[in-house]
Motif scaffolding. Structure first.
Motif, PDB file in Angstrom:
ATOM      1  N   UNK A  16      13.168  15.371 -10.290  1.00 54.47           N
ATOM      2  CA  UNK A  16      12.627  14.339 -11.173  1.00 54.47           C
ATOM      3  C   UNK A  16      12.991  12.939 -10.666  1.00 54.47           C
ATOM      4  N   UNK A  17      14.225  12.765 -10.251  1.00 59.77           N
ATOM      5  CA  UNK A  17      14.667  11.470  -9.739  1.00 59.77           C
ATOM      6  C   UNK A  17      13.920  11.108  -8.453  1.00 59.77           C
ATOM      7  N   UNK A  18      13.797  12.057  -7.553  1.00 57.23           N
ATOM      8  CA  UNK A  18      13.062  11.809  -6.299  1.00 57.23           C
ATOM      9  C   UNK A  18      11.609  11.458  -6.598  1.00 57.23           C
ATOM     10  N   UNK A  19      11.046  12.117  -7.589  1.00 54.63           N
ATOM     11  CA  UNK A  19       9.662  11.834  -7.969  1.00 54.63           C
ATOM     12  C   UNK A  19       9.466  10.404  -8.438  1.00 54.63           C
ATOM     13  N   UNK A  20      10.446   9.875  -9.149  1.00 51.26           N
ATOM     14  CA  UNK A  20      10.361   8.488  -9.608  1.00 51.26           C
ATOM     15  C   UNK A  20      10.323   7.543  -8.412  1.00 51.26           C
ATOM     16  N   UNK A  21      11.230   7.732  -7.462  1.00 54.19           N
ATOM     17  CA  UNK A  21      11.264   6.844  -6.293  1.00 54.19           C
ATOM     18  C   UNK A  21      10.003   7.009  -5.443  1.00 54.19           C
ATOM     19  N   UNK A  22       9.514   8.250  -5.333  1.00 52.36           N
ATOM     20  CA  UNK A  22       8.269   8.516  -4.604  1.00 52.36           C
ATOM     21  C   UNK A  22       7.098   7.789  -5.277  1.00 52.36           C
ATOM     22  N   UNK A  42       5.465  -9.812 -15.116  1.00 48.38           N
ATOM     23  CA  UNK A  42       5.408  -9.196 -16.451  1.00 48.38           C
ATOM     24  C   UNK A  42       5.433  -7.675 -16.361  1.00 48.38           C
ATOM     25  N   UNK A  43       4.653  -7.121 -15.446  1.00 50.83           N
ATOM     26  CA  UNK A  43       4.589  -5.656 -15.316  1.00 50.83           C
ATOM     27  C   UNK A  43       5.914  -5.088 -14.816  1.00 50.83           C
ATOM     28  N   UNK A  44       6.505  -5.737 -13.826  1.00 53.30           N
ATOM     29  CA  UNK A  44       7.766  -5.219 -13.295  1.00 53.30           C
ATOM     30  C   UNK A  44       8.874  -5.327 -14.336  1.00 53.30           C
ATOM     31  N   UNK A  45       8.898  -6.414 -15.066  1.00 55.57           N
ATOM     32  CA  UNK A  45       9.890  -6.546 -16.136  1.00 55.57           C
ATOM     33  C   UNK A  45       9.736  -5.406 -17.150  1.00 55.57           C
ATOM     34  N   UNK A  46       8.504  -5.117 -17.538  1.00 52.51           N
ATOM     35  CA  UNK A  46       8.255  -4.052 -18.515  1.00 52.51           C
ATOM     36  C   UNK A  46       8.646  -2.687 -17.957  1.00 52.51           C
ATOM     37  N   UNK A  47       8.298  -2.435 -16.707  1.00 58.59           N
ATOM     38  CA  UNK A  47       8.666  -1.164 -16.077  1.00 58.59           C
ATOM     39  C   UNK A  47      10.177  -1.002 -16.006  1.00 58.59           C
ATOM     40  N   UNK A  48      10.869  -2.063 -15.610  1.00 57.31           N
ATOM     41  CA  UNK A  48      12.316  -1.963 -15.470  1.00 57.31           C
ATOM     42  C   UNK A  48      13.000  -1.781 -16.823  1.00 57.31           C
ATOM     43  N   UNK A  49      12.495  -2.443 -17.839  1.00 53.19           N
ATOM     44  CA  UNK A  49      13.073  -2.248 -19.175  1.00 53.19           C
ATOM     45  C   UNK A  49      12.859  -0.808 -19.644  1.00 53.19           C
ATOM     46  N   UNK A  50      11.717  -0.247 -19.307  1.00 52.00           N
ATOM     47  CA  UNK A  50      11.402   1.121 -19.745  1.00 52.00           C
ATOM     48  C   UNK A  50      12.227   2.172 -19.004  1.00 52.00           C
ATOM     49  N   UNK A  51      12.465   1.960 -17.716  1.00 50.75           N
ATOM     50  CA  UNK A  51      13.143   2.993 -16.931  1.00 50.75           C
ATOM     51  C   UNK A  51      14.648   3.040 -17.193  1.00 50.75           C
ATOM     52  N   UNK A  52      15.204   1.951 -17.678  1.00 46.31           N
ATOM     53  CA  UNK A  52      16.632   1.942 -17.995  1.00 46.31           C
ATOM     54  C   UNK A  52      16.796   2.608 -19.367  1.00 46.31           C
ATOM     55  N   UNK A  55      17.538   9.123 -20.618  1.00 49.17           N
ATOM     56  CA  UNK A  55      16.939  10.297 -19.987  1.00 49.17           C
ATOM     57  C   UNK A  55      16.860  10.141 -18.477  1.00 49.17           C
ATOM     58  N   UNK A  56      16.383   8.976 -18.006  1.00 50.04           N
ATOM     59  CA  UNK A  56      16.317   8.790 -16.557  1.00 50.04           C
ATOM     60  C   UNK A  56      17.699   8.564 -15.957  1.00 50.04           C
ATOM     61  N   UNK A  57      18.452   7.656 -16.534  1.00 47.29           N
ATOM     62  CA  UNK A  57      19.753   7.314 -15.954  1.00 47.29           C
ATOM     63  C   UNK A  57      20.697   8.520 -16.001  1.00 47.29           C
ATOM     64  N   UNK A  58      20.829   9.120 -17.169  1.00 42.35           N
ATOM     65  CA  UNK A  58      21.752  10.247 -17.323  1.00 42.35           C
ATOM     66  C   UNK A  58      21.201  11.567 -16.837  1.00 42.35           C
ATOM     67  N   UNK A  59      19.934  11.791 -17.098  1.00 44.90           N
ATOM     68  CA  UNK A  59      19.342  13.085 -16.767  1.00 44.90           C
ATOM     69  C   UNK A  59      18.964  13.257 -15.313  1.00 44.90           C
ATOM     70  N   UNK A  60      18.455  12.214 -14.707  1.00 44.00           N
ATOM     71  CA  UNK A  60      18.008  12.352 -13.328  1.00 44.00           C
ATOM     72  C   UNK A  60      18.889  11.627 -12.340  1.00 44.00           C
ATOM     73  N   UNK A  61      18.995  10.337 -12.518  1.00 45.78           N
ATOM     74  CA  UNK A  61      19.648   9.482 -11.532  1.00 45.78           C
ATOM     75  C   UNK A  61      21.139   9.789 -11.384  1.00 45.78           C
ATOM     76  N   UNK A  62      21.922   9.587 -12.426  1.00 40.33           N
ATOM     77  CA  UNK A  62      23.352   9.904 -12.359  1.00 40.33           C
ATOM     78  C   UNK A  62      23.602  11.388 -12.584  1.00 40.33           C
TER      79      UNK A  62
END
Length: 158
Positions: A16-22, A42-52, A55-62
């Motif tokens: 899942x984590x690799x898929x995000x970076x891909x 605007x789009x990058x700010x919204x994407x970054x706020x959403x990805x933090x 589920x992503x940080x704890x479940x995939x990344x870390x």
């Protein structure tokens, strides 16, 4: 049995984590490259706020690192699994270091710049270093794919 379950979860988290970076390398950043500066910010700010998020940080990344280390500890008596799990953990640690050293500071600066409609979006985008961010994301994508391979091999040999 627990060791196998943890390895399966590690492969899932890593995938899942690799898929995000891909996805960032092959769709998000190329798509954002084509938009005007205000839309990019605007789009990058919204994407970054959403990805933090947990589920992503704890479940995939870390979570990938935690599960790879747990897999190694649960397979101390199995040299083949242990070696692949350690390799996966080491590669994931590199991904985390790259993220913290290169990508996150740029993300944070972009978010701190303020509302895209009220700032000099051209200057903010230029300061962001889009090409550098994308280059290091490609590295994260490749390393993350290697983490999946290492964990899948560990699962297969275990």
């Amino acid at each position: 049995m627990l060791g196998t379950v943890i390895l399966v979860l590690a492969v899932l988290a890593a995938g899942l984590s690799a898929g995000v970076f891909f996805l960032y390398s092959n769709a998000i950043m190329p798509g954002l490259r084509r938009v005007d500066d205000r839309t990019f910010v605007a789009a990058f700010q919204a994407l970054d706020r959403a990805i933090v998020n947990p589920l992503f940080i704890g479940g995939g990344f870390l979570g990938t690192l935690v599960l790879a280390v747990a897999s190694a500890l649960l397979h101390l008596g199995d040299a083949a699994v242990l070696a692949w799990a350690i390799a996966a953990a080491a590669l994931q640690a590199v991904v985390i270091v790259i993220t913290g050293a290169v990508n996150v500071p740029r993300n944070d600066a972009l978010k701190a710049a303020g509302d895209a409609g009220a700032i000099d979006a051209t200057a903010v985008r230029a300061a962001f270093g889009e090409r550098r961010w994308a280059r290091w994301n490609h590295v994260r994508a490749v390393l993350s794919a290697a983490v999946v391979v290492c964990l899948a091999i560990a699962l297969a040999v275990g």
